[in-house]
Write an enzyme that holds these catalytic residues in place. Sequence first.
Site, PDB file in Angstrom:
ATOM      1  N   SER A  42       0.821  -1.220   0.000  1.00  0.00           N
ATOM      2  CA  SER A  42       0.000   0.000   0.000  1.00  0.00           C
ATOM      3  C   SER A  42       0.854   1.269   0.000  1.00  0.00           C
ATOM      4  CB  SER A  42      -0.898  -0.005   1.235  1.00  0.00           C
ATOM      5  OG  SER A  42      -1.642   1.180   1.287  1.00  0.00           O
ATOM      6  N   ASN A  52      -6.666  -0.711   1.199  1.00  0.00           N
ATOM      7  CA  ASN A  52      -6.042  -0.436   2.493  1.00  0.00           C
ATOM      8  C   ASN A  52      -6.813   0.707   3.151  1.00  0.00           C
ATOM      9  OD1 ASN A  52      -3.988   1.307   4.111  1.00  0.00           O
ATOM     10  ND2 ASN A  52      -2.909  -0.635   3.904  1.00  0.00           N
ATOM     11  N   ASN A 107      -4.958  -0.822   8.063  1.00  0.00           N
ATOM     12  CA  ASN A 107      -3.690  -0.217   8.490  1.00  0.00           C
ATOM     13  C   ASN A 107      -3.843   0.258   9.930  1.00  0.00           C
ATOM     14  OD1 ASN A 107      -1.451   1.336   8.954  1.00  0.00           O
ATOM     15  ND2 ASN A 107      -1.844   2.819   7.319  1.00  0.00           N
ATOM     16  N   CYS A 132      -1.979   3.746  12.399  1.00  0.00           N
ATOM     17  CA  CYS A 132      -2.452   5.129  12.506  1.00  0.00           C
ATOM     18  C   CYS A 132      -2.623   5.519  13.972  1.00  0.00           C
ATOM     19  CB  CYS A 132      -3.808   5.272  11.817  1.00  0.00           C
ATOM     20  SG  CYS A 132      -3.784   4.652  10.151  1.00  0.00           S
ATOM     21  N   ILE A 154       5.653  -5.917   7.531  1.00  0.00           N
ATOM     22  CA  ILE A 154       5.504  -4.835   8.478  1.00  0.00           C
ATOM     23  C   ILE A 154       5.230  -3.521   7.755  1.00  0.00           C
ATOM     24  CG2 ILE A 154       7.020  -5.814  10.248  1.00  0.00           C
ATOM     25  CD1 ILE A 154       9.268  -3.954   9.326  1.00  0.00           C
ATOM     26  N   ASN A 155       4.639  -2.586   8.493  1.00  0.00           N
ATOM     27  CA  ASN A 155       4.558  -1.226   8.020  1.00  0.00           C
ATOM     28  C   ASN A 155       5.921  -0.571   8.306  1.00  0.00           C
ATOM     29  OD1 ASN A 155       3.498   1.353   7.216  1.00  0.00           O
ATOM     30  ND2 ASN A 155       1.475   0.580   7.759  1.00  0.00           N
TER      31      ASN A 155
HETATM   32  C1  LIG Z   1       5.656   6.435   0.210  1.00  0.00           C
HETATM   33  C2  LIG Z   1       5.029   5.358   1.052  1.00  0.00           C
HETATM   34  C3  LIG Z   1       3.663   5.409   1.317  1.00  0.00           C
HETATM   35  C4  LIG Z   1       3.058   4.410   2.093  1.00  0.00           C
HETATM   36  N1  LIG Z   1       1.715   4.462   2.338  1.00  0.00           N
HETATM   37  C5  LIG Z   1       1.115   3.475   3.055  1.00  0.00           C
HETATM   38  C6  LIG Z   1      -0.296   3.479   3.267  1.00  0.00           C
HETATM   39  O1  LIG Z   1      -1.022   4.356   2.789  1.00  0.00           O
HETATM   40  N2  LIG Z   1      -0.834   2.463   4.022  1.00  0.00           N
HETATM   41  C7  LIG Z   1      -0.060   1.459   4.549  1.00  0.00           C
HETATM   42  O2  LIG Z   1      -0.580   0.575   5.218  1.00  0.00           O
HETATM   43  N3  LIG Z   1       1.280   1.418   4.325  1.00  0.00           N
HETATM   44  C8  LIG Z   1       1.883   2.403   3.605  1.00  0.00           C
HETATM   45  N4  LIG Z   1       3.226   2.351   3.372  1.00  0.00           N
HETATM   46  C9  LIG Z   1       4.020   1.221   3.919  1.00  0.00           C
HETATM   47  C10 LIG Z   1       4.294   0.173   2.861  1.00  0.00           C
HETATM   48  O3  LIG Z   1       3.096  -0.394   2.358  1.00  0.00           O
HETATM   49  C11 LIG Z   1       5.195  -0.956   3.439  1.00  0.00           C
HETATM   50  O4  LIG Z   1       4.533  -1.558   4.527  1.00  0.00           O
HETATM   51  C12 LIG Z   1       6.538  -0.436   3.915  1.00  0.00           C
HETATM   52  O5  LIG Z   1       7.026   0.578   3.063  1.00  0.00           O
HETATM   53  C13 LIG Z   1       7.592  -1.543   4.017  1.00  0.00           C
HETATM   54  O6  LIG Z   1       7.784  -2.191   2.772  1.00  0.00           O
HETATM   55  P1  LIG Z   1       8.941  -1.742   1.716  1.00  0.00           P
HETATM   56  O7  LIG Z   1      10.230  -1.675   2.496  1.00  0.00           O
HETATM   57  O8  LIG Z   1       8.938  -2.813   0.674  1.00  0.00           O
HETATM   58  O9  LIG Z   1       8.549  -0.412   1.187  1.00  0.00           O
HETATM   59  C14 LIG Z   1       3.859   3.338   2.612  1.00  0.00           C
HETATM   60  C15 LIG Z   1       5.230   3.301   2.320  1.00  0.00           C
HETATM   61  C16 LIG Z   1       5.822   4.281   1.552  1.00  0.00           C
HETATM   62  C17 LIG Z   1       7.294   4.198   1.265  1.00  0.00           C
END
Ligand SMILES: Cc1cc2nc3c(=O)[nH]c(=O)nc-3n(C[C@H](O)[C@H](O)[C@H](O)COP(=O)(O)O)c2cc1C
Length: 307
Positions: A25, A103, A131, A134, A195-196
């Site tokens: 997401s 999401n 998510n 928050c 993980i987030n």
């Molecule tokens: C620019 C950006 C925006 C994101 N927005 C959301 C979001 O709206 N909702 C959410 O659950 N996670 C959000 N995430 C988290 C990602 O979905 C993911 O969990 C996190 O970046 C770890 O994975 P990665 O290292 O592959 O990016 C965001 C991440 C990034 C970098």
Amino acid sequence: MNLSVQLAPKHPRGLWLTNPVMTASGTFGYGTEYSHLFDVQKLGAIVCKGTTLEPRDGNPQPRLVETASGLLNSIGLENIGVDALIKEKAPVWAGWHIPVIVNIAGETVGDYAQLARRLDGVAGVSGLEVNISCPNIKAGGAEFGANPDSAAEVTAAVKKAASLPILVKLTPNTSDIAGVALAVAEAGADAISLINTLKGMAIDIARRKPLLGNITGGLSGPAIKPVALYMVYEVAGAVDIPVVGCGGITTASDALEFIMAGASAVQVGTASFANPRAPLDILEGIEQFLKKEGIEDINELVGIARI
Ligand SMILES: Cc1cc2nc3c(=O)[nH]c(=O)nc-3n(C[C@H](O)[C@H](O)[C@H](O)COP(=O)(O)O)c2cc1C
């Protein structure tokens, strides 16, 4: 060769993916933005940008900072809001043959329940990802996912409000990731994703000020992969529902590590910014690995590294 995975075995309709590679997401828009670059319907599923009841402009600029092997973001859930999503995006998804998972994000338990009610039964929406990273406005801004009770409360409210399969996305910003995972599983989650981002910050030494307009942000990318992998390993050992791994996955071998740790599927996030085809490259790399190793079913690898 079988690449398909079931993400909601306890749900009456289930949630089948033709392969285990999803988008994370906030890093792949609504999927539609990437359609001209490659056939996004080759992926297992798309998870769209975090969606709130009202449209949001997000946080002040700057909102992105590159760090060693990572990315700090403080986008602040900029999104078009649930009504526009239902009107403009869902009808496109309804014509797709892969599941799109929405999401959702809220400030109160009631927000999450309302979002779930609005999205339930909308053609083109195949599941919800909750998510819980928050801030809970009624609890002084602590993340819903920081403790098992508030995480379970949100999960139960969403489950009650919608008949869709529910993935609950955990925050790593807790001291008890397995406890939170168990609580959301007991509250009715069909699957858990994690993980987030990890909380972080950077400082501009010339200006003597934080680099991000919001001061702090979320760290993602290869820098967080070992932490994410460890947490997936912990959670997969604690719950009996499918786990979706996410955090720094950039190559097929990264994805295979998460699968071997116990993830049934993976989400590709930050990697898509450097290479928009990353999710597809990762899928093709997984296929090649299975062929080379003579493995007929991806599910044989799920949790195989667990001791
Ligand atoms: C620019 C950006 C925006 C994101 N927005 C959301 C979001 O709206 N909702 C959410 O659950 N996670 C959000 N995430 C988290 C990602 O979905 C993911 O969990 C996190 O970046 C770890 O994975 P990665 O290292 O592959 O990016 C965001 C991440 C990034 C970098």
